[in-house]
Design a protein around this motif. Structure first.
Motif, PDB file in Angstrom:
ATOM      1  N   ASN A 284       0.835  -1.191   0.000  1.00  0.00           N
ATOM      2  CA  ASN A 284       0.000   0.000   0.000  1.00  0.00           C
ATOM      3  C   ASN A 284       0.873   1.245   0.000  1.00  0.00           C
ATOM      4  OD1 ASN A 284      -2.350   1.516   0.029  1.00  0.00           O
ATOM      5  ND2 ASN A 284      -2.458   1.552   2.245  1.00  0.00           N
ATOM      6  N   VAL A 285       1.897   1.272   0.849  1.00  0.00           N
ATOM      7  CA  VAL A 285       2.774   2.433   0.949  1.00  0.00           C
ATOM      8  C   VAL A 285       3.665   2.539  -0.286  1.00  0.00           C
ATOM      9  CG1 VAL A 285       4.706   3.407   2.251  1.00  0.00           C
ATOM     10  CG2 VAL A 285       2.753   2.468   3.457  1.00  0.00           C
ATOM     11  N   VAL A 286       4.235   1.421  -0.712  1.00  0.00           N
ATOM     12  CA  VAL A 286       5.229   1.446  -1.782  1.00  0.00           C
ATOM     13  C   VAL A 286       4.583   1.467  -3.176  1.00  0.00           C
ATOM     14  CG1 VAL A 286       7.116   0.116  -2.829  1.00  0.00           C
ATOM     15  CG2 VAL A 286       6.928   0.276  -0.362  1.00  0.00           C
ATOM     16  N   LEU A 287       3.526   0.773  -3.368  1.00  0.00           N
ATOM     17  CA  LEU A 287       3.004   0.588  -4.714  1.00  0.00           C
ATOM     18  C   LEU A 287       1.645   1.253  -4.923  1.00  0.00           C
ATOM     19  CD1 LEU A 287       3.577  -0.849  -7.415  1.00  0.00           C
ATOM     20  CD2 LEU A 287       2.330  -2.805  -6.517  1.00  0.00           C
ATOM     21  N   TYR A 288       0.681   0.929  -4.113  1.00  0.00           N
ATOM     22  CA  TYR A 288      -0.683   1.375  -4.377  1.00  0.00           C
ATOM     23  C   TYR A 288      -0.863   2.888  -4.237  1.00  0.00           C
ATOM     24  CZ  TYR A 288      -1.811  -3.607  -4.144  1.00  0.00           C
ATOM     25  OH  TYR A 288      -1.841  -4.950  -4.354  1.00  0.00           O
ATOM     26  N   LYS A 289      -0.318   3.503  -3.174  1.00  0.00           N
ATOM     27  CA  LYS A 289      -0.478   4.951  -2.985  1.00  0.00           C
ATOM     28  C   LYS A 289       0.180   5.741  -4.120  1.00  0.00           C
ATOM     29  CE  LYS A 289      -1.413   5.564   1.871  1.00  0.00           C
ATOM     30  NZ  LYS A 289      -1.011   6.184   3.118  1.00  0.00           N
ATOM     31  N   PRO A 290       1.412   5.423  -4.555  1.00  0.00           N
ATOM     32  CA  PRO A 290       1.995   6.158  -5.681  1.00  0.00           C
ATOM     33  C   PRO A 290       1.185   5.992  -6.973  1.00  0.00           C
ATOM     34  CG  PRO A 290       3.733   5.023  -4.512  1.00  0.00           C
ATOM     35  CD  PRO A 290       2.434   4.565  -3.927  1.00  0.00           C
ATOM     36  N   ILE A 291       0.697   4.774  -7.207  1.00  0.00           N
ATOM     37  CA  ILE A 291      -0.095   4.540  -8.414  1.00  0.00           C
ATOM     38  C   ILE A 291      -1.393   5.345  -8.338  1.00  0.00           C
ATOM     39  CG2 ILE A 291      -1.464   2.827  -9.662  1.00  0.00           C
ATOM     40  CD1 ILE A 291       0.795   0.839  -9.172  1.00  0.00           C
ATOM     41  N   ARG A 292      -2.042   5.324  -7.172  1.00  0.00           N
ATOM     42  CA  ARG A 292      -3.270   6.102  -6.996  1.00  0.00           C
ATOM     43  C   ARG A 292      -2.989   7.597  -7.123  1.00  0.00           C
ATOM     44  NH1 ARG A 292      -5.501   4.154  -1.621  1.00  0.00           N
ATOM     45  NH2 ARG A 292      -4.059   2.428  -1.687  1.00  0.00           N
ATOM     46  N   GLY A 293      -1.827   8.024  -6.630  1.00  0.00           N
ATOM     47  CA  GLY A 293      -1.440   9.432  -6.769  1.00  0.00           C
ATOM     48  C   GLY A 293      -1.261   9.812  -8.233  1.00  0.00           C
ATOM     49  N   VAL A 294      -0.560   8.952  -8.990  1.00  0.00           N
ATOM     50  CA  VAL A 294      -0.363   9.201 -10.420  1.00  0.00           C
ATOM     51  C   VAL A 294      -1.710   9.201 -11.140  1.00  0.00           C
ATOM     52  CG1 VAL A 294       0.594   8.218 -12.546  1.00  0.00           C
ATOM     53  CG2 VAL A 294       2.001   8.331 -10.486  1.00  0.00           C
ATOM     54  N   LEU A 295      -2.569   8.258 -10.806  1.00  0.00           N
ATOM     55  CA  LEU A 295      -3.889   8.198 -11.425  1.00  0.00           C
ATOM     56  C   LEU A 295      -4.719   9.437 -11.071  1.00  0.00           C
ATOM     57  CD1 LEU A 295      -4.843   4.423 -11.017  1.00  0.00           C
ATOM     58  CD2 LEU A 295      -4.151   5.614 -13.101  1.00  0.00           C
ATOM     59  N   ALA A 296      -4.604   9.903  -9.818  1.00  0.00           N
ATOM     60  CA  ALA A 296      -5.331  11.109  -9.402  1.00  0.00           C
ATOM     61  C   ALA A 296      -4.807  12.335 -10.158  1.00  0.00           C
ATOM     62  CB  ALA A 296      -5.203  11.317  -7.894  1.00  0.00           C
ATOM     63  N   LYS A 297      -3.459  12.426 -10.287  1.00  0.00           N
ATOM     64  CA  LYS A 297      -2.884  13.541 -11.046  1.00  0.00           C
ATOM     65  C   LYS A 297      -3.325  13.484 -12.514  1.00  0.00           C
ATOM     66  CE  LYS A 297       1.230  14.262  -8.238  1.00  0.00           C
ATOM     67  NZ  LYS A 297       2.685  14.129  -8.202  1.00  0.00           N
ATOM     68  N   ARG A 298      -3.342  12.272 -13.067  1.00  0.00           N
ATOM     69  CA  ARG A 298      -3.768  12.100 -14.450  1.00  0.00           C
ATOM     70  C   ARG A 298      -5.238  12.512 -14.593  1.00  0.00           C
ATOM     71  NH1 ARG A 298      -2.969   6.390 -17.081  1.00  0.00           N
ATOM     72  NH2 ARG A 298      -0.796   7.015 -16.933  1.00  0.00           N
ATOM     73  N   ARG A 299      -6.072  12.107 -13.633  1.00  0.00           N
ATOM     74  CA  ARG A 299      -7.493  12.470 -13.656  1.00  0.00           C
ATOM     75  C   ARG A 299      -7.647  13.995 -13.580  1.00  0.00           C
ATOM     76  NH1 ARG A 299     -11.236  11.100 -16.049  1.00  0.00           N
ATOM     77  NH2 ARG A 299     -10.664   8.976 -15.598  1.00  0.00           N
ATOM     78  N   GLU A 300      -6.859  14.642 -12.687  1.00  0.00           N
ATOM     79  CA  GLU A 300      -6.921  16.104 -12.577  1.00  0.00           C
ATOM     80  C   GLU A 300      -6.479  16.769 -13.884  1.00  0.00           C
ATOM     81  OE1 GLU A 300      -4.540  17.297  -9.271  1.00  0.00           O
ATOM     82  OE2 GLU A 300      -5.794  16.240  -7.818  1.00  0.00           O
ATOM     83  N   ALA A 301      -5.413  16.231 -14.492  1.00  0.00           N
ATOM     84  CA  ALA A 301      -4.930  16.791 -15.759  1.00  0.00           C
ATOM     85  C   ALA A 301      -5.993  16.622 -16.848  1.00  0.00           C
ATOM     86  CB  ALA A 301      -3.625  16.134 -16.184  1.00  0.00           C
ATOM     87  N   ILE A 302      -6.601  15.456 -16.909  1.00  0.00           N
ATOM     88  CA  ILE A 302      -7.640  15.200 -17.905  1.00  0.00           C
ATOM     89  C   ILE A 302      -8.837  16.111 -17.658  1.00  0.00           C
ATOM     90  CG2 ILE A 302      -9.335  13.490 -18.686  1.00  0.00           C
ATOM     91  CD1 ILE A 302      -7.122  11.372 -18.366  1.00  0.00           C
ATOM     92  N   ASP A 303      -9.237  16.248 -16.389  1.00  0.00           N
ATOM     93  CA  ASP A 303     -10.352  17.143 -16.068  1.00  0.00           C
ATOM     94  C   ASP A 303     -10.016  18.591 -16.446  1.00  0.00           C
ATOM     95  OD1 ASP A 303     -11.814  15.023 -15.142  1.00  0.00           O
ATOM     96  OD2 ASP A 303     -11.406  15.392 -13.007  1.00  0.00           O
ATOM     97  N   GLY A 304      -8.775  19.004 -16.169  1.00  0.00           N
ATOM     98  CA  GLY A 304      -8.341  20.354 -16.543  1.00  0.00           C
ATOM     99  C   GLY A 304      -8.361  20.543 -18.052  1.00  0.00           C
ATOM    100  N   LEU A 305      -7.881  19.543 -18.787  1.00  0.00           N
ATOM    101  CA  LEU A 305      -7.895  19.620 -20.246  1.00  0.00           C
ATOM    102  C   LEU A 305      -9.326  19.635 -20.779  1.00  0.00           C
ATOM    103  CD1 LEU A 305      -4.954  17.225 -21.172  1.00  0.00           C
ATOM    104  CD2 LEU A 305      -4.985  19.707 -21.344  1.00  0.00           C
ATOM    105  N   ASN A 306     -10.187  18.819 -20.168  1.00  0.00           N
ATOM    106  CA  ASN A 306     -11.599  18.820 -20.592  1.00  0.00           C
ATOM    107  C   ASN A 306     -12.240  20.185 -20.346  1.00  0.00           C
ATOM    108  OD1 ASN A 306     -11.697  16.224 -21.595  1.00  0.00           O
ATOM    109  ND2 ASN A 306     -12.338  15.320 -19.656  1.00  0.00           N
ATOM    110  N   ALA A 307     -11.932  20.779 -19.192  1.00  0.00           N
ATOM    111  CA  ALA A 307     -12.465  22.110 -18.895  1.00  0.00           C
ATOM    112  C   ALA A 307     -11.919  23.128 -19.888  1.00  0.00           C
ATOM    113  CB  ALA A 307     -12.105  22.510 -17.467  1.00  0.00           C
ATOM    114  N   SER A 308     -10.631  23.002 -20.212  1.00  0.00           N
ATOM    115  CA  SER A 308     -10.025  23.903 -21.190  1.00  0.00           C
ATOM    116  C   SER A 308     -10.659  23.721 -22.566  1.00  0.00           C
ATOM    117  CB  SER A 308      -8.521  23.637 -21.257  1.00  0.00           C
ATOM    118  OG  SER A 308      -7.928  24.369 -22.290  1.00  0.00           O
TER     119      SER A 308
END
Length: 141
Positions: free
Chosen positions: A23-47
């Motif tokens: 969870n600490v080593v693998l899942y949280k970083p992956i979820r963080g990357v996925l969350a950042k990707r989701r935010e970037a996609i949402d930002g691009l969609n808004a743009s």
């Protein structure tokens, strides 16, 4: 048969520890990357949405400008046609007036010439009548 002893407890602790570490080593970083990707996609969609709205607005403004330009062009064309028609009527009126004046002058000149020719011929009628009479009769009158 399966025996339940302390190794089962060790395996459960091992499994829980593995889950915590993963969870600490693998899942949280992956979820963080996925969350950042989701935010970037949402930002691009808004743009994209904002750009699309801006493009639609500009297209509507452009279409309204073209419509207004066409309307003004038609109005200007109609005004020019009216102006040209009035100018044509004025010119035709002037030409007609001049033609009437010239015609009256020519008629007056013809009338004057006719009077002058009639007067000159009237004075010579007796001479012509005598000359014709002499030719017809063959003797002097």
């Amino acid at each position: 048969m399966v025996s339940v002893d302390y190794s089962l407890l060790v395996q459960i602790v091992n499994f829980i520890l593995l889950i915590l570490i993963l969870n600490v080593v693998l899942y949280k970083p992956i979820r963080g990357v996925l969350a950042k990707r989701r935010e970037a996609i949402d930002g691009l969609n808004a743009s994209i949405d904002a750009s699309s709205a801006g493009v639609r607005e500009r297209e509507e403004t452009f279409a309204a400008g073209i419509k207004e330009g066409r309307t003004r062009g038609v109005e200007l064309k109609d005004a020019l046609i009216d102006e040209a028609s009035q100018e044509e009527r004025r010119i035709v009126g002037e030409i007609t007036s001049r033609a009437q004046e010239d015609l009256a002058a020519v008629r007056e000149k013809i009338s004057q010439d006719m009077v002058a020719v009639r007067e000159s011929l009237q004075s010579e009628v007796d001479d012509f009548a005598n000359a014709i009479g002499e030719k017809i009769l063959g003797r002097a009158l």
